[in-house]
Enzyme design. Sequence first.
Site, PDB file in Angstrom:
ATOM      1  N   HIS A   1      -0.566   0.196  -7.074  1.00  0.00           N
ATOM      2  CA  HIS A   1      -0.462   1.398  -6.245  1.00  0.00           C
ATOM      3  C   HIS A   1       0.777   1.403  -5.361  1.00  0.00           C
ATOM      4  O   HIS A   1       1.312   2.469  -5.056  1.00  0.00           O
ATOM      5  CB  HIS A   1      -1.725   1.504  -5.380  1.00  0.00           C
ATOM      6  CG  HIS A   1      -1.930   2.834  -4.743  1.00  0.00           C
ATOM      7  ND1 HIS A   1      -2.082   3.997  -5.465  1.00  0.00           N
ATOM      8  CD2 HIS A   1      -2.021   3.207  -3.433  1.00  0.00           C
ATOM      9  CE1 HIS A   1      -2.265   5.014  -4.643  1.00  0.00           C
ATOM     10  NE2 HIS A   1      -2.219   4.561  -3.400  1.00  0.00           N
ATOM     11  N   TRP A   2       1.223   0.234  -4.919  1.00  0.00           N
ATOM     12  CA  TRP A   2       2.371   0.149  -4.016  1.00  0.00           C
ATOM     13  C   TRP A   2       3.662  -0.015  -4.811  1.00  0.00           C
ATOM     14  O   TRP A   2       4.281  -1.074  -4.829  1.00  0.00           O
ATOM     15  CB  TRP A   2       2.194  -1.029  -3.066  1.00  0.00           C
ATOM     16  CG  TRP A   2       1.136  -0.842  -2.026  1.00  0.00           C
ATOM     17  CD1 TRP A   2       0.670   0.330  -1.521  1.00  0.00           C
ATOM     18  CD2 TRP A   2       0.406  -1.882  -1.366  1.00  0.00           C
ATOM     19  NE1 TRP A   2      -0.307   0.092  -0.579  1.00  0.00           N
ATOM     20  CE2 TRP A   2      -0.486  -1.255  -0.462  1.00  0.00           C
ATOM     21  CE3 TRP A   2       0.422  -3.276  -1.438  1.00  0.00           C
ATOM     22  CZ2 TRP A   2      -1.348  -1.981   0.349  1.00  0.00           C
ATOM     23  CZ3 TRP A   2      -0.435  -3.990  -0.631  1.00  0.00           C
ATOM     24  CH2 TRP A   2      -1.305  -3.351   0.254  1.00  0.00           C
TER      25      TRP A   2
END
Length: 282
Positions: free
Chosen positions: A259-260
Amino acid sequence: MLKELATENGVLRYYDVGPSTTAPPLLLLHGSGPGVTGWRNYEGNLPALSQHFRCLVLEFPGFGVSDPTDQHPMMAAPASVISFLDGLGLDRVDVIGNSMGGIVAAQLAINHPDRVRSLVTIGGMGKNIFSPFPGEGINLLMEFTDDPTRERLVQWLRSMVFDQSIVTDEMVETRWEQATQPETLDFSRRMYGSAAMAARAASAADSDAAPYWAMLHKIKARTLITWGRDDRVSPVDMALLPMRTIPDVEVHVFPNCGHWVMIEQKDAWEATVLAFLQRGAA
């Protein structure tokens, strides 16, 4: 250095990093989750981005840095962005938004098209097409919010990344310290507590208002969607709807990435984003 901007809805705090105030303004909007801040989202990217832009990292109300708000944090965020831009006298900016920040950035581009020159999103923006909602990471986030323990925090953090070595003891302790502050935890429960999520789903089912993802065709800004192929919070199939409905859009999916994206594929992401933004400026 953390700066302050007084507004009618409280003090907004932000970082202003760049060569000068005359450089093109780039607004960076953070995501949500336990212990999140704009600085933690983008600290590692500022050295590269600030060589070309005046980077403004806004801290949304309700996450423990800017003043709190009586509103749901997601509802307060769009108005805080307008207050911030007006307070700094900025008519038009490039915008980068991570997850929740990407949704807020998209709403800004839909409702105030004259204020967004280019838009970059990082995961989280769109609608699940093939994958179930909520995803694994959101379920882990709800579990932590309902009953915050270090073990649940670690489980959620590990769902955010492909490379598990990113989740260090220092990260866990820093996140734990801020996420368990009473005021911050209260705001988290307004967003991700199981009761709040159920109420939000029921309200959406009964509402006649169109969701933001149904309005993406109204975005006029050049748009770059970036995503981690291995995102367990907002699966990559969510990108399909914005990819097909935003008129001027590009999509870049990074392998071996959760996600990052801006953290886990830092160099590749920075190169992709800078090429996109600078191409638009030219």
